[in-house]
Design a protein around this motif. Structure first.
Motif, PDB file in Angstrom:
ATOM      1  N   TYR A  55     -11.400 -91.313   8.696  1.00 49.21           N
ATOM      2  CA  TYR A  55     -11.130 -92.558   7.974  1.00 49.21           C
ATOM      3  C   TYR A  55     -12.402 -93.378   8.019  1.00 49.21           C
ATOM      4  O   TYR A  55     -13.057 -93.473   9.063  1.00 49.21           O
ATOM      5  N   SER A 112     -13.837 -97.175   7.212  1.00 48.57           N
ATOM      6  CA  SER A 112     -13.687 -98.578   6.818  1.00 48.57           C
ATOM      7  C   SER A 112     -15.075 -99.058   6.411  1.00 48.57           C
ATOM      8  O   SER A 112     -16.061 -98.355   6.631  1.00 48.57           O
ATOM      9  N   VAL A 164      -4.218 -94.397  13.597  1.00 45.87           N
ATOM     10  CA  VAL A 164      -3.565 -95.623  13.116  1.00 45.87           C
ATOM     11  C   VAL A 164      -3.650 -96.715  14.186  1.00 45.87           C
ATOM     12  O   VAL A 164      -3.759 -97.896  13.862  1.00 45.87           O
ATOM     13  N   ILE A 183      -4.466 -99.195   8.347  1.00 48.45           N
ATOM     14  CA  ILE A 183      -3.983 -98.002   7.649  1.00 48.45           C
ATOM     15  C   ILE A 183      -2.486 -98.130   7.421  1.00 48.45           C
ATOM     16  O   ILE A 183      -1.724 -98.398   8.353  1.00 48.45           O
ATOM     17  N   GLN A 199      -1.407 -95.892   1.145  1.00 47.30           N
ATOM     18  CA  GLN A 199      -2.696 -95.237   1.002  1.00 47.30           C
ATOM     19  C   GLN A 199      -2.534 -93.744   0.759  1.00 47.30           C
ATOM     20  O   GLN A 199      -1.646 -93.102   1.320  1.00 47.30           O
ATOM     21  N   ILE A 221      -8.111 -90.027   5.039  1.00 38.38           N
ATOM     22  CA  ILE A 221      -7.242 -91.156   4.698  1.00 38.38           C
ATOM     23  C   ILE A 221      -8.073 -92.076   3.823  1.00 38.38           C
ATOM     24  O   ILE A 221      -9.126 -92.563   4.235  1.00 38.38           O
ATOM     25  N   ARG A 267      -9.054 -95.348   1.483  1.00 36.89           N
ATOM     26  CA  ARG A 267      -8.818 -96.787   1.352  1.00 36.89           C
ATOM     27  C   ARG A 267      -8.443 -97.082  -0.091  1.00 36.89           C
ATOM     28  O   ARG A 267      -8.865 -96.384  -1.004  1.00 36.89           O
TER      29      ARG A 267
END
Length: 105
Positions: free
Chosen positions: A18, A20, A47, A53, A58, A81, A83
């Motif tokens: 993931y 960000s 998570v 998340i 998503q 995952i 965004r």
């Protein structure tokens, strides 16, 4: 690498990722064969690291292709995952093209 104990079951190696805007998280896991995307995500603890998340909103995928949460994983796969998009890519392209056309007139 996080490992899941399973007596005698075949294990597969996967990675949950993931990104960000501030950081990228990559969590390697060994999970029992037959594990689904949602199960691997839960086992990874990602998570808890990234509470923003929301799997209900998503998209997730494997190697850049969107997949369902009930998809069974294979050895060596990377779970991604995604965004949410901040802007519709088609609309953004149209706006850039329109802006470019106005400047060249």
């Amino acid at each position: 690498m996080a490992n899941v104990e399973s007596a005698g079951a075949e294990l597969v190696c996967v990675e949950v990722v993931y990104a960000s805007p501030q950081q990228q998280t990559m969590i390697p896991l060994q999970v029992p064969a037959g594990t689904t995307l949602v199960q691997a995500i839960a086992l990874s603890g990602i998570v808890q690291r990234h509470p923003e998340i929301d799997l209900a909103k998503q998209a997730v995928g494997v190697f850049g292709e969107v997949a369902t949460l009930d998809r069974v994983l294979r050895d060596g796969e990377r779970i991604e995952i995604y965004r949410p998009l901040l802007a519709d890519p088609k609309l953004a392209r149209r706006r850039r093209a329109a802006s470019k056309n106005k400047r060249s007139v």
